[in-house]
Design an enzyme around this catalytic site. Structure first.
Site, PDB file in Angstrom:
ATOM      1  CE  LYS A  78      -4.537   0.655   0.258  1.00 36.04           C
ATOM      2  NZ  LYS A  78      -5.567  -0.177  -0.348  1.00 36.04           N
ATOM      3  N   GLY A 174     -20.573   7.061   3.897  1.00 44.36           N
ATOM      4  CA  GLY A 174     -19.583   7.437   2.886  1.00 44.36           C
ATOM      5  C   GLY A 174     -20.134   7.230   1.487  1.00 44.36           C
ATOM      6  N   GLY A 176     -18.661   8.100  -1.503  1.00 42.16           N
ATOM      7  CA  GLY A 176     -17.607   8.360  -2.490  1.00 42.16           C
ATOM      8  C   GLY A 176     -17.740   7.405  -3.663  1.00 42.16           C
ATOM      9  CB  VAL A 178     -16.914   2.025  -2.931  1.00 39.03           C
ATOM     10  CG1 VAL A 178     -17.585   0.672  -2.760  1.00 39.03           C
ATOM     11  CG2 VAL A 178     -15.500   1.834  -3.451  1.00 39.03           C
TER      12      VAL A 178
HETATM   13  P1  NAD Z   1     -13.718   7.914  -1.525  1.00 42.06           P
HETATM   14  O1  NAD Z   1     -12.657   8.778  -0.961  1.00 42.06           O
HETATM   15  O2  NAD Z   1     -14.175   8.137  -2.922  1.00 42.06           O
HETATM   16  O3  NAD Z   1     -15.030   7.962  -0.596  1.00 42.06           O
HETATM   17  C1  NAD Z   1     -14.999   7.976   0.798  1.00 42.06           C
HETATM   18  C2  NAD Z   1     -16.189   8.819   1.240  1.00 42.06           C
HETATM   19  O4  NAD Z   1     -16.331   8.692   2.646  1.00 42.06           O
HETATM   20  C3  NAD Z   1     -16.022  10.306   0.933  1.00 42.06           C
HETATM   21  O5  NAD Z   1     -17.161  10.786   0.262  1.00 42.06           O
HETATM   22  C4  NAD Z   1     -15.861  10.933   2.315  1.00 42.06           C
HETATM   23  O6  NAD Z   1     -16.386  12.258   2.378  1.00 42.06           O
HETATM   24  C5  NAD Z   1     -16.666   9.969   3.167  1.00 42.06           C
HETATM   25  N1  NAD Z   1     -16.312   9.979   4.585  1.00 42.06           N
HETATM   26  C6  NAD Z   1     -15.086  10.066   5.149  1.00 42.06           C
HETATM   27  N2  NAD Z   1     -15.193  10.056   6.490  1.00 42.06           N
HETATM   28  C7  NAD Z   1     -16.521   9.950   6.765  1.00 42.06           C
HETATM   29  C8  NAD Z   1     -17.273   9.895   7.974  1.00 42.06           C
HETATM   30  N3  NAD Z   1     -16.684   9.956   9.167  1.00 42.06           N
HETATM   31  N4  NAD Z   1     -18.622   9.787   7.904  1.00 42.06           N
HETATM   32  C9  NAD Z   1     -19.218   9.734   6.698  1.00 42.06           C
HETATM   33  N5  NAD Z   1     -18.568   9.806   5.520  1.00 42.06           N
HETATM   34  C10 NAD Z   1     -17.232   9.905   5.548  1.00 42.06           C
HETATM   35  O7  NAD Z   1     -13.193   6.428  -1.315  1.00 42.06           O
HETATM   36  P2  NAD Z   1     -13.712   5.119  -2.052  1.00 42.06           P
HETATM   37  O8  NAD Z   1     -12.821   4.819  -3.184  1.00 42.06           O
HETATM   38  O9  NAD Z   1     -15.189   5.201  -2.253  1.00 42.06           O
HETATM   39  O10 NAD Z   1     -13.382   4.026  -0.919  1.00 42.06           O
HETATM   40  C11 NAD Z   1     -14.144   3.968   0.284  1.00 42.06           C
HETATM   41  C12 NAD Z   1     -13.491   2.991   1.235  1.00 42.06           C
HETATM   42  O11 NAD Z   1     -13.420   1.711   0.619  1.00 42.06           O
HETATM   43  C13 NAD Z   1     -12.049   3.349   1.635  1.00 42.06           C
HETATM   44  O12 NAD Z   1     -11.812   2.881   2.944  1.00 42.06           O
HETATM   45  C14 NAD Z   1     -11.217   2.549   0.665  1.00 42.06           C
HETATM   46  O13 NAD Z   1      -9.914   2.273   1.160  1.00 42.06           O
HETATM   47  C15 NAD Z   1     -12.046   1.277   0.581  1.00 42.06           C
HETATM   48  N6  NAD Z   1     -11.857   0.533  -0.648  1.00 42.06           N
HETATM   49  C16 NAD Z   1     -12.051   1.108  -1.844  1.00 42.06           C
HETATM   50  C17 NAD Z   1     -11.872   0.379  -3.009  1.00 42.06           C
HETATM   51  C18 NAD Z   1     -12.124   0.986  -4.353  1.00 42.06           C
HETATM   52  O14 NAD Z   1     -12.208   0.235  -5.334  1.00 42.06           O
HETATM   53  N7  NAD Z   1     -12.268   2.298  -4.462  1.00 42.06           N
HETATM   54  C19 NAD Z   1     -11.489  -0.969  -2.935  1.00 42.06           C
HETATM   55  C20 NAD Z   1     -11.314  -1.557  -1.673  1.00 42.06           C
HETATM   56  C21 NAD Z   1     -11.494  -0.793  -0.534  1.00 42.06           C
END
Ligand code: NAD
Length: 352
Positions: A78, A174, A176, A178
């Site tokens: 990572k 969240g 974002g 995903v």
């Molecule tokens: P992202 O940054 O696009 O979305 C994260 C969202 O969470 C953001 O909108 C942020 O504002 C919100 N957030 C942060 N803290 C918060 C809180 N306390 N309360 C409510 N909302 C909050 O990230 P992503 O790519 O959607 O990934 C989300 C999670 O999934 C992360 O932990 C990431 O490591 C994990 N993940 C993502 C992927 C992927 O394919 N993108 C794969 C495996 C794991």
């Protein structure tokens, strides 16, 4: 630092600083026993370098376990780039980070994660070929979301004997990459959604697009739902939050959802079915690794769909053994890694 590495079982830790591009980056490689380490790159604000290193170390370990259980020929790694607090050129910074990855000569392959975009991966690709999720290969988030849906379906089948998610009440933390994709699938499946984010624009977008209800970030744990889906950042399942959770199932994409293993046991004691994060969120890694290996869409979809089967097996074993699914997943991942690292295994491979 070595104590932290020992605790996480990390094999190597690389720190990079480049004043000209404002780059301060960490690459943690947990294991390369099964193959080159693979894992996303976070680009987030960190209050200090210690937090950035801790994040990279913990996340790298999860990636090794994730790759092992998904049957991928990869180890876990990572990277974390600390968001500079001064003005900087994003493209220059990403190219500079690409040069750091290039120095590792394929021991680590990077990908998108929180705070990084396909356009960042395009810049990194100008300095190294050890990168995925470029605008040609694509964003893994839709595949991560698909895996989360498969996981939810397997849990709903196991607990409620139901074959679909229609009418199931689900809260998403969240919205974002995903979280929004999960919300979109769930809305089509006829689930009832409660959502939150710290970004009000994302909540507004979700309310406009889906028939969802919004709650404040603090109120999401106590939402009266069947499934809680954490898709924000990690360590959200801890002694402060677990007592208020009403959901019977926890299935979300966030990495490292448990603050510590004791929180996993606390959920089990409360009869809450917690789906091991690195299993239920492995769709993105499957996409990234198989795309890098030039596999076709059908193979990728087939393997993402297998996430549900893997989880169903853990649920059944958990029922007969009373060991929570997260602990069973850890045991299995560790057994795969130990077996691959054992001299007997290497000898066998050498003889083939
Ligand atoms: P992202 O940054 O696009 O979305 C994260 C969202 O969470 C953001 O909108 C942020 O504002 C919100 N957030 C942060 N803290 C918060 C809180 N306390 N309360 C409510 N909302 C909050 O990230 P992503 O790519 O959607 O990934 C989300 C999670 O999934 C992360 O932990 C990431 O490591 C994990 N993940 C993502 C992927 C992927 O394919 N993108 C794969 C495996 C794991």
């Amino acid at each position: 630092m070595f104590t932290q590495m020992e605790y996480a079982g990390t094999s190597d830790l690389h720190l990079y600083h480049d004043k000209a591009s404002s780059l301060k980056a960490v690459i943690a490689i947990h294991s390369t026993t099964l193959g080159p380490a693979i894992g996303g790159c976070r680009f987030l604000p960190y209050s200090n370098s210690k937090d950035a290193i801790k994040d990279a170390l913990q996340l790298a370990k999860g990636m090794s376990y994730k790759a092992a259980l998904a049957g991928l020929p990869h180890g876990g790694g990572k990277s974390v780039i600390m968001l500079p607090d001064n003005a900087f050129d994003r493209q220059v910074l990403m190219r500079s980070f690409g040069q750091c990855i290039e120095q590792l000569q394929g021991r680590y392959i990077t990908a998108m994660d929180s705070g990084t975009l396909t356009s960042d991966m395009d810049e990194i690709a100008k300095s190294t070929r050890w990168v995925t999720c470029t605008s040609t290969s694509g964003d893994p988030s839709p595949y991560t979301a698909l895996g989360v849906i498969e996981g939810m379906k397997s849990a709903v089948k196991h607990l409620f004997g139901k074959n679909n998610l229609e009418g199931i009440r689900i809260s998403i933390q969240g919205l974002g990459h995903v979280g929004m994709a999960v919300a979109s699938h769930l809305s089509l499946e006829g689930a009832h959604l409660t959502v939150t984010d710290i970004n009000n624009d994302l909540i507004k977008a979700a309310l406009e697009e889906f028939n969802a209800k919004a709650v404040s970030p603090d109120d999401i744990y106590a939402a009266d739902v069947d499934i809680f889906c954490p898709c924000g950042l990690g360590e959200v399942l801890n002694e402060k939050t677990i007592g208020s959770i009403k959901a019977q199932i926890i299935a979300g994409s966030a990495n490292n959802q448990l603050l510590s293993p004791k929180d996993g046991y606390a959920l089990h004691q409360r009869d809450i079915l917690y789906l091991p994060d690195y299993v239920v969120n492995s769709g993105g890694l499957i996409f990234v690794a198989l795309t890098h290996a030039s596999e076709d869409q059908q193979t990728i979809h087939h393997q993402v769909a297998n996430i549900g089967k893997t989880l169903t097996n853990f649920f059944s074993t958990s029922q007969s053994s009373s060991i929570p699914p997260f602990a069973l997943a850890n045991q299995k991942a560790e057994a795969i890694l130990n077996n691959a690292a054992s001299p007997t295994h290497s000898d066998t491979r050498a003889n083939l």
